[in-house]
Design a protein around this motif. Structure first.
Motif, PDB file in Angstrom:
ATOM      1  N   GLY A  58      -4.427   2.251  -5.353  1.00 38.07           N
ATOM      2  CA  GLY A  58      -3.472   2.904  -4.460  1.00 38.07           C
ATOM      3  C   GLY A  58      -2.321   2.040  -4.004  1.00 38.07           C
ATOM      4  N   MET A  59      -2.132   0.865  -4.640  1.00 35.63           N
ATOM      5  CA  MET A  59      -1.010   0.003  -4.280  1.00 35.63           C
ATOM      6  C   MET A  59       0.113   0.191  -5.299  1.00 35.63           C
ATOM      7  SD  MET A  59      -2.986  -3.455  -2.982  1.00 35.63           S
ATOM      8  CE  MET A  59      -1.853  -3.796  -1.623  1.00 35.63           C
ATOM      9  N   PHE A  60       1.321  -0.164  -4.904  1.00 31.52           N
ATOM     10  CA  PHE A  60       2.448  -0.088  -5.828  1.00 31.52           C
ATOM     11  C   PHE A  60       3.354  -1.291  -5.611  1.00 31.52           C
ATOM     12  CE2 PHE A  60       4.324   1.673  -2.041  1.00 31.52           C
ATOM     13  CZ  PHE A  60       5.684   1.383  -2.129  1.00 31.52           C
ATOM     14  N   THR A  61       4.180  -1.575  -6.605  1.00 35.68           N
ATOM     15  CA  THR A  61       5.063  -2.736  -6.525  1.00 35.68           C
ATOM     16  C   THR A  61       6.520  -2.311  -6.549  1.00 35.68           C
ATOM     17  OG1 THR A  61       5.727  -4.794  -7.612  1.00 35.68           O
ATOM     18  CG2 THR A  61       4.846  -3.053  -9.040  1.00 35.68           C
ATOM     19  N   LEU A 101       0.832  -1.196   0.000  1.00 38.06           N
ATOM     20  CA  LEU A 101       0.000   0.000   0.000  1.00 38.06           C
ATOM     21  C   LEU A 101       0.868   1.247   0.000  1.00 38.06           C
ATOM     22  CD1 LEU A 101      -2.989   0.761   0.054  1.00 38.06           C
ATOM     23  CD2 LEU A 101      -2.842   0.866   2.545  1.00 38.06           C
ATOM     24  N   GLY A 102       0.567   2.174  -0.911  1.00 41.09           N
ATOM     25  CA  GLY A 102       1.286   3.433  -0.959  1.00 41.09           C
ATOM     26  C   GLY A 102       0.707   4.451   0.009  1.00 41.09           C
ATOM     27  N   GLN A 103       1.342   5.599   0.076  1.00 44.09           N
ATOM     28  CA  GLN A 103       0.857   6.704   0.896  1.00 44.09           C
ATOM     29  C   GLN A 103       0.158   7.700  -0.022  1.00 44.09           C
ATOM     30  OE1 GLN A 103       0.939   6.991   4.186  1.00 44.09           O
ATOM     31  NE2 GLN A 103       1.989   5.042   4.441  1.00 44.09           N
ATOM     32  N   PRO A 104      -1.179   7.722  -0.025  1.00 40.62           N
ATOM     33  CA  PRO A 104      -1.891   8.607  -0.954  1.00 40.62           C
ATOM     34  C   PRO A 104      -1.683  10.074  -0.614  1.00 40.62           C
ATOM     35  CG  PRO A 104      -3.421   7.624   0.617  1.00 40.62           C
ATOM     36  CD  PRO A 104      -2.088   6.963   0.846  1.00 40.62           C
ATOM     37  N   ALA A 105      -1.632  10.899  -1.658  1.00 40.21           N
ATOM     38  CA  ALA A 105      -1.483  12.339  -1.448  1.00 40.21           C
ATOM     39  C   ALA A 105      -2.728  12.918  -0.784  1.00 40.21           C
ATOM     40  CB  ALA A 105      -1.223  13.031  -2.786  1.00 40.21           C
ATOM     41  N   GLN A 106      -3.876  12.270  -1.021  1.00 46.02           N
ATOM     42  CA  GLN A 106      -5.133  12.686  -0.417  1.00 46.02           C
ATOM     43  C   GLN A 106      -5.791  11.475   0.234  1.00 46.02           C
ATOM     44  OE1 GLN A 106      -7.349  14.397  -3.644  1.00 46.02           O
ATOM     45  NE2 GLN A 106      -6.163  16.287  -3.655  1.00 46.02           N
ATOM     46  N   PRO A 107      -6.701  11.695   1.179  1.00 43.06           N
ATOM     47  CA  PRO A 107      -7.380  10.563   1.816  1.00 43.06           C
ATOM     48  C   PRO A 107      -8.016   9.635   0.779  1.00 43.06           C
ATOM     49  CG  PRO A 107      -7.887  12.602   2.970  1.00 43.06           C
ATOM     50  CD  PRO A 107      -7.133  12.986   1.726  1.00 43.06           C
ATOM     51  N   ARG A 108      -7.894   8.329   1.019  1.00 43.30           N
ATOM     52  CA  ARG A 108      -8.433   7.350   0.087  1.00 43.30           C
ATOM     53  C   ARG A 108      -9.951   7.444   0.027  1.00 43.30           C
ATOM     54  NH1 ARG A 108      -6.540   3.518   2.498  1.00 43.30           N
ATOM     55  NH2 ARG A 108      -4.466   3.658   1.608  1.00 43.30           N
ATOM     56  N   GLN A 109     -10.495   7.454  -1.174  1.00 42.76           N
ATOM     57  CA  GLN A 109     -11.935   7.543  -1.362  1.00 42.76           C
ATOM     58  C   GLN A 109     -12.545   6.141  -1.374  1.00 42.76           C
ATOM     59  OE1 GLN A 109     -13.693  10.516  -1.532  1.00 42.76           O
ATOM     60  NE2 GLN A 109     -11.688  11.366  -0.969  1.00 42.76           N
ATOM     61  N   ILE A 110     -13.466   5.895  -0.459  1.00 44.10           N
ATOM     62  CA  ILE A 110     -14.154   4.612  -0.405  1.00 44.10           C
ATOM     63  C   ILE A 110     -15.348   4.675  -1.356  1.00 44.10           C
ATOM     64  CG2 ILE A 110     -15.306   2.924   1.060  1.00 44.10           C
ATOM     65  CD1 ILE A 110     -12.361   3.383   1.728  1.00 44.10           C
TER      66      ILE A 110
END
Length: 256
Positions: free
Chosen positions: A244-247, A120-129
């Motif tokens: 929002g995930m990265f490898t 999981l990455g660190q989103p620039a803005q809160p994650r939208q559900i």
């Protein structure tokens, strides 16, 4: 240096394996974890002293190789001896395990890129559900429906339902897919996410919504989400990235 590989039950090195994996810069997913758990495990003894551990899956695939710090200088000859055990021909090596990777590369004949591991990455803005989709815990009564629409993708379905790890993804009253939180046996706070979108509903954002909802469920349960996909599965890779995930880690299959 007298090298011995003593077959042992996984329970005898469970804590050491957990400690080793926790020391790595990234986590592995449930696919590799299952191969590790299903392997024959060995205690490595050097001159009679416990020096590390190794594991071989199905007689031919090395899935673990680790030595304690005082014994790391002996890594190359020990790995060469490990390759002579059973019918070893190849190894599953995550790129985050530098010591294992370095020694497998010393001996390699061919290398195949098997899978991506995501975190999981660190989103620039809160994650939208996503508000138009929701997760519902699968019940025993859903077993036939899940198997009918996803085949053996979530096998064994009954186990995941019993563990409250399998979900139906709903849009209104309609089921549009399935989601899985495969709780780790090697990380006390880890789970691998998985998703399946019903045929005819793909490329509409259902997969991205499913992973996003699973990440939120992991956070609710106090779990750290990871994911994996085959190296050539570009659609799944893009879905995980949109969620929002990265490898930064690859799983390699190294042939000797």
């Amino acid at each position: 240096m007298n090298t011995q590989f003593v077959p042992i039950a996984f329970a005898e090195i469970h804590a050491e394996v957990q400690q080793h994996l926790a020391s790595l810069p990234a986590r592995i997913d449930s696919f590799l974890e299952e191969h590790i758990l299903a392997s024959q495990h060995y205690r490595i003894l050097l001159n009679g002293q416990a020096a590390g551990f190794a594991a071989i899956h199905n007689g031919q695939l090395i899935t673990q190789f680790a030595l304690a710090m005082p014994y790391k200088p002996h890594g190359q000859p020990v790995f060469q001896q490990l390759r002579k055990l059973e019918r070893v021909q190849e190894a599953f090596v995550p790129t985050c395990d530098e010591f294992f990777l370095a020694h497998a590369l010393d001996e390699y004949r061919q290398l195949a890129k098997q899978a991506y591991f995501f975190r999981l990455g660190q989103p620039a803005q809160p994650r939208q559900i996503p508000s138009s989709y929701a997760l519902r815990l699968a019940a025993r009564a859903d077993t036939a429906f899940i198997q009918e629409h996803s085949g053996d993708f979530f096998a064994p379905v009954e186990r995941y339902i019993e563990a409250q790890e399998l979900f139906l993804v709903q849009s209104g009253d309609a089921c549009v897919g399935f989601g899985l939180l495969d709780t780790s046996s090697l990380y006390p706070d880890g789970a691998s996410t998985g998703m399946y979108t019903l045929k005819g509903l793909r490329r509409r954002g259902v997969g991205t919504a499913t992973i996003t909802l699973l990440i939120a469920e992991c956070e609710r349960r106090g779990l750290q989400a990871v994911a994996g996909c085959w190296y050539g599965n570009h659609a799944s890779k893009q879905t995980l990235e949109r969620a929002g995930m990265f490898t930064q880690t690859r799983l390699l299959k190294i042939h000797f």
